[in-house]
Design a protein around this motif. Structure first.
Motif, mmCIF file in Angstrom:
data_model
loop_
_atom_site.group_PDB
_atom_site.id
_atom_site.type_symbol
_atom_site.label_atom_id
_atom_site.label_comp_id
_atom_site.label_asym_id
_atom_site.label_seq_id
_atom_site.Cartn_x
_atom_site.Cartn_y
_atom_site.Cartn_z
ATOM 1 N N TYR A 114 0.832 -1.202 0.000
ATOM 2 C CA TYR A 114 0.000 0.000 0.000
ATOM 3 C C TYR A 114 0.865 1.249 0.000
ATOM 4 O O TYR A 114 1.875 1.333 0.693
ATOM 5 N N ARG A 115 0.459 2.217 -0.802
ATOM 6 C CA ARG A 115 1.172 3.496 -0.864
ATOM 7 C C ARG A 115 0.135 4.607 -0.797
ATOM 8 O O ARG A 115 -0.742 4.673 -1.678
ATOM 9 N N PRO A 116 0.204 5.457 0.220
ATOM 10 C CA PRO A 116 -0.817 6.507 0.366
ATOM 11 C C PRO A 116 -0.884 7.393 -0.869
ATOM 12 O O PRO A 116 0.133 7.715 -1.467
ATOM 13 N N ASN A 117 -2.063 7.771 -1.236
ATOM 14 C CA ASN A 117 -2.273 8.664 -2.365
ATOM 15 C C ASN A 117 -2.173 10.101 -1.847
ATOM 16 O O ASN A 117 -3.056 10.593 -1.151
ATOM 17 N N GLU A 118 -1.080 10.757 -2.214
ATOM 18 C CA GLU A 118 -0.831 12.097 -1.696
ATOM 19 C C GLU A 118 -1.822 13.122 -2.236
ATOM 20 O O GLU A 118 -2.010 14.174 -1.643
ATOM 21 N N VAL A 119 -2.391 12.814 -3.356
ATOM 22 C CA VAL A 119 -3.366 13.756 -3.910
ATOM 23 C C VAL A 119 -4.625 13.753 -3.045
ATOM 24 O O VAL A 119 -5.133 14.800 -2.662
ATOM 25 N N ALA A 120 -5.079 12.581 -2.714
ATOM 26 C CA ALA A 120 -6.247 12.478 -1.847
ATOM 27 C C ALA A 120 -5.930 13.100 -0.493
ATOM 28 O O ALA A 120 -6.717 13.843 0.088
ATOM 29 N N ARG A 121 -4.761 12.795 -0.029
ATOM 30 C CA ARG A 121 -4.336 13.338 1.243
ATOM 31 C C ARG A 121 -4.329 14.866 1.196
ATOM 32 O O ARG A 121 -4.756 15.545 2.117
ATOM 33 N N GLY A 122 -3.818 15.365 0.074
ATOM 34 C CA GLY A 122 -3.750 16.814 -0.084
ATOM 35 C C GLY A 122 -5.138 17.441 -0.108
ATOM 36 O O GLY A 122 -5.354 18.504 0.471
ATOM 37 N N LEU A 123 -6.037 16.766 -0.743
ATOM 38 C CA LEU A 123 -7.398 17.319 -0.818
ATOM 39 C C LEU A 123 -8.029 17.349 0.569
ATOM 40 O O LEU A 123 -8.638 18.330 0.966
ATOM 41 N N ALA A 124 -7.845 16.271 1.289
ATOM 42 C CA ALA A 124 -8.466 16.182 2.607
ATOM 43 C C ALA A 124 -7.796 17.096 3.631
ATOM 44 O O ALA A 124 -8.459 17.684 4.476
ATOM 45 N N SER A 125 -6.494 17.190 3.547
ATOM 46 C CA SER A 125 -5.776 17.931 4.602
ATOM 47 C C SER A 125 -5.488 19.375 4.211
ATOM 48 O O SER A 125 -5.043 20.160 5.023
ATOM 49 N N LYS A 126 -5.689 19.680 2.948
ATOM 50 C CA LYS A 126 -5.381 21.022 2.439
ATOM 51 C C LYS A 126 -3.894 21.350 2.551
ATOM 52 O O LYS A 126 -3.513 22.510 2.722
ATOM 53 N N LYS A 127 -3.086 20.329 2.494
ATOM 54 C CA LYS A 127 -1.642 20.573 2.422
ATOM 55 C C LYS A 127 -1.026 19.578 1.435
ATOM 56 O O LYS A 127 -1.306 18.381 1.506
ATOM 57 N N THR A 128 -0.218 20.093 0.552
ATOM 58 C CA THR A 128 0.310 19.209 -0.489
ATOM 59 C C THR A 128 1.770 18.840 -0.271
ATOM 60 O O THR A 128 2.326 18.039 -1.011
ATOM 61 N N THR A 129 2.402 19.428 0.708
ATOM 62 C CA THR A 129 3.847 19.259 0.917
ATOM 63 C C THR A 129 4.602 19.428 -0.395
ATOM 64 O O THR A 129 5.549 18.684 -0.667
ATOM 65 N N THR A 130 4.170 20.361 -1.169
ATOM 66 C CA THR A 130 5.006 20.748 -2.302
ATOM 67 C C THR A 130 5.023 22.260 -2.411
ATOM 68 O O THR A 130 4.032 22.918 -2.086
ATOM 69 N N VAL A 131 6.164 22.781 -2.788
ATOM 70 C CA VAL A 131 6.273 24.227 -2.940
ATOM 71 C C VAL A 131 6.646 24.538 -4.383
ATOM 72 O O VAL A 131 7.300 23.741 -5.051
ATOM 73 N N GLY A 132 6.199 25.672 -4.824
ATOM 74 C CA GLY A 132 6.501 26.090 -6.185
ATOM 75 C C GLY A 132 7.782 26.902 -6.222
ATOM 76 O O GLY A 132 8.064 27.653 -5.296
ATOM 77 N N VAL A 133 8.552 26.718 -7.270
ATOM 78 C CA VAL A 133 9.761 27.516 -7.449
ATOM 79 C C VAL A 133 9.723 28.123 -8.844
ATOM 80 O O VAL A 133 9.670 27.396 -9.837
ATOM 81 N N ILE A 134 9.725 29.428 -8.901
ATOM 82 C CA ILE A 134 9.702 30.119 -10.187
ATOM 83 C C ILE A 134 11.075 30.732 -10.408
ATOM 84 O O ILE A 134 11.550 31.531 -9.598
ATOM 85 N N ILE A 135 11.696 30.307 -11.478
ATOM 86 C CA ILE A 135 13.099 30.637 -11.705
ATOM 87 C C ILE A 135 13.245 31.186 -13.124
ATOM 88 O O ILE A 135 12.565 30.732 -14.038
ATOM 89 N N PRO A 136 14.112 32.166 -13.328
ATOM 90 C CA PRO A 136 14.284 32.693 -14.685
ATOM 91 C C PRO A 136 14.758 31.629 -15.670
ATOM 92 O O PRO A 136 14.184 31.467 -16.735
ATOM 93 N N ASP A 137 15.801 30.904 -15.287
ATOM 94 C CA ASP A 137 16.345 29.910 -16.211
ATOM 95 C C ASP A 137 17.180 28.895 -15.466
ATOM 96 O O ASP A 137 18.280 29.189 -15.023
ATOM 97 N N MET A 138 16.675 27.706 -15.361
ATOM 98 C CA MET A 138 17.377 26.703 -14.570
ATOM 99 C C MET A 138 18.662 26.218 -15.232
ATOM 100 O O MET A 138 19.474 25.583 -14.583
#
Lengths: 332, 332
Positions: A46-70
């Motif tokens: 079994y592997r928890p579905n982080e998307v479902a978890r994110g929907l239920a908990s309102k936290k995705t444990t992901t952050v966005g990074v906007i960069i000019p040019d990687m």
DNA sequence: GTGAAAGCGCTAACAA
DNA sequence: TTGTTAGCGCTTTCAC
């Protein structure tokens, strides 16, 4: 068929709440049933579905990074600092290139909000009003990494570019140069225009040298631009004898320009850079340079972001990291 | 208070199904009601929650990218190619550094599965059996970018490293060198060991030159390592007169080693590189190099991945991009 | 062309 | 310590 928390619950003869508890390390579970559940989890893979978890908990444990040019070594280093600290705090990173285009930056922010990231690290050479407005209405915390917000409203981490540029030019002044050029990247970059340029200006003024606009050349921040800049300046009247380069690539271009003209660095012309990437040691002579702690700026930004995301108390919303000059051989 | 599809439905006097239809561009909506809904969306500044959408639709429009080190110019370029094509196809990217550690690679795959990415682009210098097993049981398609899978089971995009190395060494042979060193990155890298090294070997053999193990030095793929390698080899008996460098940094280190020893490139020693990053033009002499189309490898990998994700027919599961040698001045 | 309703897989009260 | 039960915000049949 993907297997869900419900399957685990059934197999283990417990409720899904209990499975959820063991998955989330909640202590209110009897060791025996914890073990039972864990066994089933392993057996069923079994592997928890982080998307479902994110929907239920309102936290995705992901952050966005906007960069000019990687693919730009400068930003790649920053991003690495961000990512390292992110994984340390168990966040994943959604990374997107903006190419400094405001429309893309705006749209990327929108996308990240939509993806429900828990926070954002933003990098850009110029932060427009529209951008600022959007950021201030952001549903999640945003911190600026190595980028300047003129209003000072946004959390950010930088060094004191003005002071650093001042010191760099002083370093050249110290060797009695009267004609010091500033070969900058784009002056639409806030840092280049409002901080580094003014540092240059101040150093000259303090030395009683009048600013000569012919000596400040704005260009791309590339090797070729540095090379070209030297060739443009070498033949003007009273040509510069020292150069303050906006970054390492520019500095290397400059140096090769000097050398191809049959001159010597640092004997005929001195060059000081502003970055100190690993390129700095990959030229002859090696670059004397202001050290811009890119990795640290990224790391500290991310750390700051975690504090906002955890609603911790923030000591410094605007952090200024220390800088120094690394002496090598492009300046005597 | 975040506003949801339900709020929009209420304000527009339609059902949430209708709102969903207009948001998703479903044609089965009367233009008038579409407009009405669109107006409400704009007025309320409604933004679809991609997490909820992902849960319901089982598609997240995000792909995972596992990379050894994003601050490495080599991989950064690859990643840029990946990201560009990803955004072209409306995917976002979750980017994580593995530092080539198998345990991290394994764990990162697990994390990405958990996050329900729609696909994965994987990069590594060595793909272990465990990794391969995990990949073959992946719930989503995976493609290898610039990385070799010995079994050939995984989709991948590369160039013909063996042939490219063969040609590079031949280029040196052409100038009558008998003592050609191979300064490689780590030989635990499959590409270095099984392809580039064998290309080197083959070229020598074909020229009737016996392989001298003293001339192949394994090191980190860095500037310093190149510099050190030259200093190690310069004083051996019958020292090499030409070098095949594993990448640009190594080549530049080698060249500076040569120059610091008072020798000239290419007159005393010739050097050919294998990468052709922008560093190649930032040394004197500029590097003659095999051009590794990093950006393209990334781009094509991502494109291939989109085909898998869309269940399109795949023409070539193992794609080999063309390569060439860019002649500059480190080889006569 | 539109709506009702059943999930998607999980978290988090609230009860027991 | 454990279970029940609502949601989280959306997509997607299936009716109408």
């Amino acid at each position: 068929m993907t297997i869900t928390i419900y399957d685990v619950a059934r197999e283990a003869n417990v409720s899904m709440a209990t499975v959820s508890r063991v998955v989330n390390g909640n202590p209110n579970v009897k060791p025996a049933t914890r073990k039972k559940v864990l066994d089933v989890i392993k057996r069923l893979e079994y592997r928890p579905n982080e998307v479902a978890r994110g929907l239920a908990s309102k936290k995705t444990t992901t952050v966005g990074v906007i960069i000019p040019d990687m693919s730009n070594i400068f930003y790649a280093e920053l991003a690495r600092g961000i990512e390292d600290i992110a994984t340390m705090y168990r966040y994943n990173i959604i990374l997107s290139n903006s190419d400094q285009r405001e429309d893309k930056e705006l749209q990327l922010l929108e996308t990240m909000f939509g993806k429900q990231v828990d926070g954002i690290v933003f990098m850009s050479e110029h932060v427009s009003i529209d951008l600022l407005n959007m950021m201030e209405r952001s549903p999640v915390p945003i911190v600026l990494a190595g980028t300047i917000d003129a209003t000072g409203h946004m959390p950010s981490v930088n060094i004191d570019y003005h002071q650093a540029a001042f010191e760099a030019v002083n370093r050249l002044l110290q060797n009695n140069h009267k004609r010091i050029a500033y070969v900058s990247g784009s002056l639409s970059s806030t840092i280049n225009r409002a901080f580094k340029f003014t540092g240059y200006e101040k150093a000259l003024a303090q030395a009683g040298i009048e600013l000569d606009n012919d000596l400040v050349v704005e260009s791309e921040a590339t090797y070729d631009a540095g090379y070209t800049a030297f060739n443009k300046l070498k033949s003007i009247n009273d040509a510069p004898t020292a150069y303050f380069a906006g970054n390492d690539e520019l500095a290397i271009g400059l140096i090769h320009g000097v050398q191809d003209a049959g001159l010597n660095v640092p004997n005929d012309v001195e060059v000081i850079s502003f970055e100190n990437s690993k390129l700095a040691r990959m030229v002859r002579p090696e670059l004397t340079s202001v050290v811009l702690p890119l990795y640290d700026i990224g790391a500290v930004s991310m750390r700051l972001l975690t504090k906002y995301m955890n609603k911790e108390k923030i000591e410094e919303k605007t952090v200024i990291l220390p800088h120094r000059i690394c002496e090598r051989n492009s300046v005597k």
